[in-house]
Enzyme design. Structure first.
Site, mmCIF file in Angstrom:
data_model
loop_
_atom_site.group_PDB
_atom_site.id
_atom_site.type_symbol
_atom_site.label_atom_id
_atom_site.label_comp_id
_atom_site.label_asym_id
_atom_site.label_seq_id
_atom_site.Cartn_x
_atom_site.Cartn_y
_atom_site.Cartn_z
ATOM 1 N N GLY A 51 -0.954 -7.898 -2.979
ATOM 2 C CA GLY A 51 -0.372 -8.671 -1.838
ATOM 3 C C GLY A 51 -1.388 -8.726 -0.671
ATOM 4 N N GLY B 292 2.993 -8.133 -7.534
ATOM 5 C CA GLY B 292 3.730 -7.993 -8.757
ATOM 6 C C GLY B 292 4.381 -6.687 -8.755
ATOM 7 N N HIS B 293 4.091 -5.460 -8.180
ATOM 8 C CA HIS B 293 4.444 -4.369 -8.096
ATOM 9 C C HIS B 293 5.956 -4.137 -7.479
ATOM 10 C CE1 HIS B 293 3.254 -1.939 -4.667
ATOM 11 N NE2 HIS B 293 2.595 -2.893 -4.570
ATOM 12 N N THR C 171 -13.189 -11.415 -13.129
ATOM 13 C CA THR C 171 -12.220 -11.697 -14.443
ATOM 14 C C THR C 171 -10.684 -11.333 -13.968
ATOM 15 O OG1 THR C 171 -14.149 -11.082 -15.883
ATOM 16 C CG2 THR C 171 -11.930 -10.999 -16.991
ATOM 17 N N CYS D 215 4.605 9.841 10.487
ATOM 18 C CA CYS D 215 4.136 11.308 10.647
ATOM 19 C C CYS D 215 2.993 11.644 9.540
ATOM 20 C CB CYS D 215 5.282 12.296 10.715
ATOM 21 S SG CYS D 215 6.510 12.015 11.687
HETATM 22 N N1 PLP Z 1 3.239 -7.334 2.649
HETATM 23 C C1 PLP Z 1 4.458 -6.620 2.605
HETATM 24 C C2 PLP Z 1 5.646 -7.041 3.291
HETATM 25 C C3 PLP Z 1 4.497 -5.350 1.849
HETATM 26 O O1 PLP Z 1 5.637 -4.572 1.726
HETATM 27 C C4 PLP Z 1 3.538 -4.856 1.119
HETATM 28 C C5 PLP Z 1 3.586 -3.574 0.295
HETATM 29 O O2 PLP Z 1 4.597 -2.918 0.885
HETATM 30 C C6 PLP Z 1 2.348 -5.670 1.052
HETATM 31 C C7 PLP Z 1 2.323 -6.778 1.840
HETATM 32 C C8 PLP Z 1 1.183 -5.364 0.513
HETATM 33 O O3 PLP Z 1 1.271 -5.482 -0.942
HETATM 34 P P1 PLP Z 1 -0.033 -4.604 -2.011
HETATM 35 O O4 PLP Z 1 0.541 -3.165 -2.002
HETATM 36 O O5 PLP Z 1 0.270 -5.504 -3.356
HETATM 37 O O6 PLP Z 1 -1.324 -4.592 -1.271
#
Ligand code: PLP
Length: 408
Positions: free
Chosen positions: A74, A205-206, A242, A330
């Site tokens: 993301g 994805g996760h 890739t 923290c």
């Molecule tokens: N954006 C939001 C709202 C998220 O909650 C997260 C991950 O917690 C991310 C972006 C980042 O995603 P990634 O861990 O795949 O880089």
């Protein structure tokens, strides 16, 4: 002492890979290891599976498969969208975002000058005390030199949902590119990009039962675009490198499952979440819900237990195998409460004691009951030791109680 069974209520941090997803992925680590870009038929059959995954993802989003670009996460998708907008409209130096974005957007926007050497103006819109946004203020923030709006669809800490459809329309009418970080929304909320006019959308994805290390950037057809990773001709020259083949195939399957099950699962998860939330608020005095009660993801609750430290609560929960998250930072050494809760104006004594539970269909009512049994005495014990709890009737100034409504 034997390890307690894990009760995982930290779905917004990451999810387990669904068994069907894993099963779909496995052959692509062993017998089907070809490169989807190869000309031979061994690679080509992998190319066929990549094509199928692209279609599955597009279907979940109401998009066209050509609008799907695979990335590594993301964060990469967010960076790609924002840098692309800035590079395709160099005369525009203004960005509109919010104070509650994930660091993937927030830190990028706050470091743009260092990263690009240009003078950028970034407007970080404030939010209301329930985490929602004032649309009038948003409209007023848009300027002639605004290159892009980047606003998350759903907040990772509170689950609060922003009105992305309306916000994207407003930007569109002003000729401004619109990006949404939908990492927490995809798989939890219905999304139809045929109707919601965003230009860029990020997902990961996760967060929806696919593996870590795979993301997508949706780029609407005809949107001006510059790649972030230059390299080979993968993704039609829109992202070099890739592809993470097995993971993207897993993501395709996860999107298919989300499309089939979302409605049913949301109902189940909401029931569990509400039972947990209402039970905690009832059993523990000075417990505050952070975020809008309705406009929020069905799986997320963020509650503050006033006058105790979130980190201490997490450690005690961990002893019972309960996994949740705290709203304070923290662990990063800052001792600062979360930027999201600060933006909402949550008082210091509450922001420090905030805990996020984020649930999924893998959770059960027994698990909720277990937490409702274990957490109240944990909070009571921590408060016994807390100097703030002792002084709570004085906090708020003027020698009278500023908090618990006891009338002292
Ligand atoms: N954006 C939001 C709202 C998220 O909650 C997260 C991950 O917690 C991310 C972006 C980042 O995603 P990634 O861990 O795949 O880089």
């Amino acid at each position: 002492m034997s390890q307690p069974k894990t009760i995982y209520m930290d779905i917004n941090a990451t999810t387990r890979v669904a068994p069907e997803v894993l099963e779909t992925m496995l052959p692509y680590f062993s017998e089907l290891y070809g490169n989807p870009s190869s000309m031979h038929s061994f690679g080509d059959q992998v190319g066929g599976a990549v094509k199928k995954a692209r279609q599955q993802i597009a279907d979940l989003l109401g998009a066209h498969p050509d609008e799907i670009i695979f990335t590594s996460c993301g964060t990469e998708s967010d960076s790609t969208a924002i840098f692309s907008a800035l590079q395709t409209s160099t005369e525009k130096r203004h960005i509109v975002t919010t104070r509650v974005e994930h660091p993937a957007v927030k830190n990028l926007c706050e470091n743009l000058d260092r990263l690009t050497g240009h003078k950028h103006r970034v407007t970080q819109l404030p939010v209301e005390s329930d985490g929602t946004i004032d649309l009038k203020r948003y409209e007023d923030a848009l300027a002639d030199d605004t290159a892009i709006v980047s606003v998350m669809w759903a907040n990772n800490e509170t689950g609060v949902i922003f009105p992305i459809d309306e916000m994207a329309r407003i930007a569109k009418n002003r000729g401004i590119l619109f990006h949404t970080d939908a990492v927490q929304a995809v798989g939890k909320l219905p999304i139809n990009l045929a109707e919601t006019p965003v230009d860029f959308l990020s997902l990961s994805g996760h967060k929806l039962h696919a593996p870590k290390g795979i993301g997508v950037l949706y780029v609407r057809k005809r949107t001006p675009y510059m790649p972030f990773l230059l390299g080979g001709h993968q993704e039609h020259g829109r992202r070099g490198g890739t592809e993470n083949v097995a993971s993207l195939i897993g993501l395709g399957k996860a999107c298919e499952l989300a499309g089939q099950n979302m409605r049913k699962e949301n109902t189940m998860v909401r029931v569990l979440r509400d039972k947990l939330e209402n039970g905690l608020i009832k059993a523990i005095p000075n417990t505050i819900l952070n975020g809008h009660k309705i406009d929020r993801l069905p799986n997320t609750t963020n509650v503050s237990f006033e006058y105790v430290e979130g980190e201490a609560i997490l450690l005690h929960l961990d002893r019972f195998g309960i996994c949740a998250s705290s709203g304070s930072a923290c662990t990063s050494g800052s001792l600062e409460p979360s930027h999201v809760l600060r933006a909402m104006g949550v008082p210091f004594t509450a922001a420090h004691g905030s805990i996020r539970f984020s649930l999924s269909v893998y959770n059960t009512e027994d698990e909720v009951d277990f937490i409702l049994e274990k957490l109240p005495p944990i909070i009571a014990n921590l408060r016994e030791m807390s100097p703030f709890w002792e002084d709570r009737h004085k906090i708020g100034g003027g020698g009278s109680c500023g908090s618990c409504g006891c009338g002292k």
